[in-house]
Design a protein around this motif. Structure first.
Motif, PDB file in Angstrom:
ATOM      1  N   GLU A   1      -6.134  -2.513   8.855  1.00 36.39           N
ATOM      2  CA  GLU A   1      -7.161  -3.565   8.940  1.00 36.39           C
ATOM      3  C   GLU A   1      -7.242  -4.416   7.686  1.00 36.39           C
ATOM      4  O   GLU A   1      -7.775  -5.524   7.725  1.00 36.39           O
ATOM      5  CB  GLU A   1      -8.551  -2.926   9.171  1.00 36.39           C
ATOM      6  N   ASP A   2      -6.750  -3.897   6.559  1.00 36.30           N
ATOM      7  CA  ASP A   2      -6.958  -4.548   5.262  1.00 36.30           C
ATOM      8  C   ASP A   2      -6.038  -5.763   5.104  1.00 36.30           C
ATOM      9  O   ASP A   2      -4.819  -5.619   4.989  1.00 36.30           O
ATOM     10  CB  ASP A   2      -6.685  -3.526   4.146  1.00 36.30           C
ATOM     11  N   PRO A   3      -6.586  -6.986   5.070  1.00 34.60           N
ATOM     12  CA  PRO A   3      -5.724  -8.169   4.959  1.00 34.60           C
ATOM     13  C   PRO A   3      -4.983  -8.243   3.626  1.00 34.60           C
ATOM     14  O   PRO A   3      -3.922  -8.882   3.545  1.00 34.60           O
ATOM     15  CB  PRO A   3      -6.691  -9.352   5.113  1.00 34.60           C
TER      16      PRO A   3
ATOM     17  N   SER B   1      -0.758  -4.011  -5.787  1.00 31.85           N
ATOM     18  CA  SER B   1      -0.635  -2.590  -5.443  1.00 31.85           C
ATOM     19  C   SER B   1      -1.933  -2.065  -4.868  1.00 31.85           C
ATOM     20  O   SER B   1      -3.003  -2.317  -5.408  1.00 31.85           O
ATOM     21  CB  SER B   1      -0.357  -1.772  -6.706  1.00 31.85           C
ATOM     22  N   ILE B   2      -1.815  -1.333  -3.778  1.00 31.15           N
ATOM     23  CA  ILE B   2      -2.975  -0.685  -3.172  1.00 31.15           C
ATOM     24  C   ILE B   2      -2.624   0.793  -3.046  1.00 31.15           C
ATOM     25  O   ILE B   2      -1.736   1.147  -2.269  1.00 31.15           O
ATOM     26  CB  ILE B   2      -3.269  -1.303  -1.784  1.00 31.15           C
ATOM     27  N   GLN B   3      -3.267   1.638  -3.857  1.00 28.78           N
ATOM     28  CA  GLN B   3      -2.883   3.053  -3.877  1.00 28.78           C
ATOM     29  C   GLN B   3      -3.958   3.901  -3.228  1.00 28.78           C
ATOM     30  O   GLN B   3      -5.117   3.814  -3.594  1.00 28.78           O
ATOM     31  CB  GLN B   3      -2.679   3.518  -5.317  1.00 28.78           C
ATOM     32  N   ARG B   4      -3.543   4.728  -2.293  1.00 28.48           N
ATOM     33  CA  ARG B   4      -4.468   5.675  -1.678  1.00 28.48           C
ATOM     34  C   ARG B   4      -3.920   7.084  -1.892  1.00 28.48           C
ATOM     35  O   ARG B   4      -2.764   7.352  -1.555  1.00 28.48           O
ATOM     36  CB  ARG B   4      -4.603   5.404  -0.178  1.00 28.48           C
ATOM     37  N   GLU B   5      -4.751   7.954  -2.463  1.00 34.18           N
ATOM     38  CA  GLU B   5      -4.321   9.330  -2.698  1.00 34.18           C
ATOM     39  C   GLU B   5      -5.270  10.296  -2.016  1.00 34.18           C
ATOM     40  O   GLU B   5      -6.481  10.116  -2.082  1.00 34.18           O
ATOM     41  CB  GLU B   5      -4.272   9.615  -4.202  1.00 34.18           C
TER      42      GLU B   5
ATOM     43  N   GLY C   1       0.838  -1.199   0.000  1.00 34.74           N
ATOM     44  CA  GLY C   1       0.000   0.000   0.000  1.00 34.74           C
ATOM     45  C   GLY C   1       0.868   1.242   0.000  1.00 34.74           C
ATOM     46  O   GLY C   1       1.954   1.259   0.585  1.00 34.74           O
ATOM     47  N   THR C   2       0.405   2.289  -0.697  1.00 40.23           N
ATOM     48  CA  THR C   2       1.078   3.585  -0.602  1.00 40.23           C
ATOM     49  C   THR C   2       0.037   4.643  -0.278  1.00 40.23           C
ATOM     50  O   THR C   2      -1.081   4.608  -0.804  1.00 40.23           O
ATOM     51  CB  THR C   2       1.784   3.982  -1.918  1.00 40.23           C
TER      52      THR C   2
ATOM     53  N   GLU D   1      -5.267   9.856   8.980  1.00 39.58           N
ATOM     54  CA  GLU D   1      -5.276   8.793   9.997  1.00 39.58           C
ATOM     55  C   GLU D   1      -6.317   7.727   9.667  1.00 39.58           C
ATOM     56  O   GLU D   1      -6.086   6.530   9.905  1.00 39.58           O
ATOM     57  CB  GLU D   1      -5.529   9.387  11.391  1.00 39.58           C
ATOM     58  N   ALA D   2      -7.445   8.144   9.079  1.00 38.03           N
ATOM     59  CA  ALA D   2      -8.496   7.169   8.713  1.00 38.03           C
ATOM     60  C   ALA D   2      -7.975   6.200   7.658  1.00 38.03           C
ATOM     61  O   ALA D   2      -8.270   4.998   7.702  1.00 38.03           O
ATOM     62  CB  ALA D   2      -9.746   7.905   8.218  1.00 38.03           C
ATOM     63  N   VAL D   3      -7.179   6.704   6.709  1.00 35.17           N
ATOM     64  CA  VAL D   3      -6.619   5.836   5.672  1.00 35.17           C
ATOM     65  C   VAL D   3      -5.611   4.863   6.286  1.00 35.17           C
ATOM     66  O   VAL D   3      -5.564   3.676   5.937  1.00 35.17           O
ATOM     67  CB  VAL D   3      -5.970   6.682   4.541  1.00 35.17           C
ATOM     68  N   VAL D   4      -4.817   5.359   7.228  1.00 31.01           N
ATOM     69  CA  VAL D   4      -3.833   4.503   7.908  1.00 31.01           C
ATOM     70  C   VAL D   4      -4.552   3.379   8.662  1.00 31.01           C
ATOM     71  O   VAL D   4      -4.174   2.201   8.574  1.00 31.01           O
ATOM     72  CB  VAL D   4      -2.947   5.355   8.851  1.00 31.01           C
TER      73      VAL D   4
END
Ligand SMILES: Nc1nc(=O)c2c([nH]1)NC[C@@H]1CN(c3ccc(C(=O)N[C@@H](CCC(=O)O)C(=O)O)cc3)C=[N+]21
Length: 284
Positions: free
Chosen positions: A87-89, A64-68, A36-37, A79-82
């Motif tokens: 939690e994300d397996p 790949s798990i991308q969060r922008e 994840g990024t 913090e919500a994304v973190v």
């Protein structure tokens, strides 16, 4: 005589090909590693680095798990994304791209991460484990530098190493890695408060230049035959990378890491190593 090249690009490619086999073995056991990024804001440099990390993942079979988030994101939103990635397996490891926008408490974000998913090795728990000689994901750039030296046969045991810089990602953890019993180097850490940098550099068998100060290390300061690692990333007026090491150092040094093509690709390769190792641990 000109210095031999510490070829980060080729070494990173070799590491990635080794990882491809380990990722395939994990998948056979039903575990797919996922990196994840978290990227906040629209800094073009950061976007480019993050894109490079996902390209590397695709090459070795890591998902790949991308969060922008926009530059205006609040502390709570980041913090919500973190928490979500904790939690994300599917996310076996992740990074929060630094620096975060002004006003965001970076250390608080890092502390919130699940230390077992810390792909950068920069979580306070993992930095603490490093100090305590406990197994932990290692900071990617220092570990990349060490791996680059090892794979080129540069002797680390007994070497006098000068680290220039005291940043959290390189300067501070680098001596911790080098002084482990398995490495047995002798380290001097220099910084902006050092009275006579040249005097220290002249004694060094290995120089790690991570000050972010263009061409700080000059040929007259380098011991003939020394290994010189250029970690500096400054940009000139044309937007080209200018390192901490003057190009003429190549005429004196025994080994030199090009920049680009040296430590940068190694940082990315060792990030993937952390992701694969975390997935292997979670697979038991
Ligand atoms: N949480 C976090 N972890 C990081 O590891 C992290 C970060 N934040 N923020 C920014 C810095 C910077 N960084 C780079 C990694 C690879 C290259 C790299 O591969 N550079 C290529 C060339 C890139 C170009 O040409 O622009 C090279 O040196 O050959 C550069 C820079 C990781 N960082």
């Amino acid at each position: 005589m000109t210095a031999q090249i510490l070829d980060g690009k080729a070494t990173a490619a070799a590491i990635k090909s080794e990882l491809t086999a380990r990722v395939a073995a994990l998948k056979e056991r039903g575990v797919t590693p996922g990196l994840g990024t978290v990227l906040v804001g629209d800094d073009p440099g950061s976007q480019k680095y993050v894109a490079g990390k996902h390209r590397d993942c695709a090459q070795v079979g890591i998902a790949s798990i991308q969060r922008e988030l926009p530059a205006t994101a609040t502390q709570e939103e980041i913090e919500a994304v973190v928490r979500e990635l904790n939690e994300d397996p599917a996310c076996t490891g992740y990074i929060v791209q630094l620096p975060l926008p002004r006003g965001i408490d970076e250390n608080r974000i890092l502390e919130l991460m699940d230390p077992d998913k810390d792909a950068d090795g920069l979580h306070p728990m993992n930095l603490g484990r490093l100090v305590l000689n406990e197994p932990a994901p290692l900071p990617c750039t220092p570990n990349g530098i060490l791996t680059l030296l090892r794979r080129h046969g540069v002797e680390i045991k007994g070497a006098e190493v000068v680290v220039v810089g005291r940043g959290v990602t390189i300067g501070r953890p680098m001596p911790l890695l080098l002084t482990r019993r398995s490495e047995n180097a002798t380290v001097t850490q220099c910084h902006t408060g050092t009275r006579d940098l040249s005097a220290h550099l002249k004694r060094a068998d290995i120089v790690v230049a991570a000050a972010g100060s263009p061409h700080l290390v000059r040929p007259e300061d380098v011991k003939p035959g020394a290994a010189v690692l250029d970690v500096g990333v400054s940009r000139n007026a044309e937007g080209k990378i200018v390192g901490d090491v003057h190009p003429d150092v190549a005429e004196v040094a025994g080994w030199i890491s090009p920049n680009p093509g040296g430590v940068g690709p190694m940082t990315r390769a060792l990030l993937l190593v952390n992701v694969v190792e975390a997935a292997e641990r979670s697979a038991g």
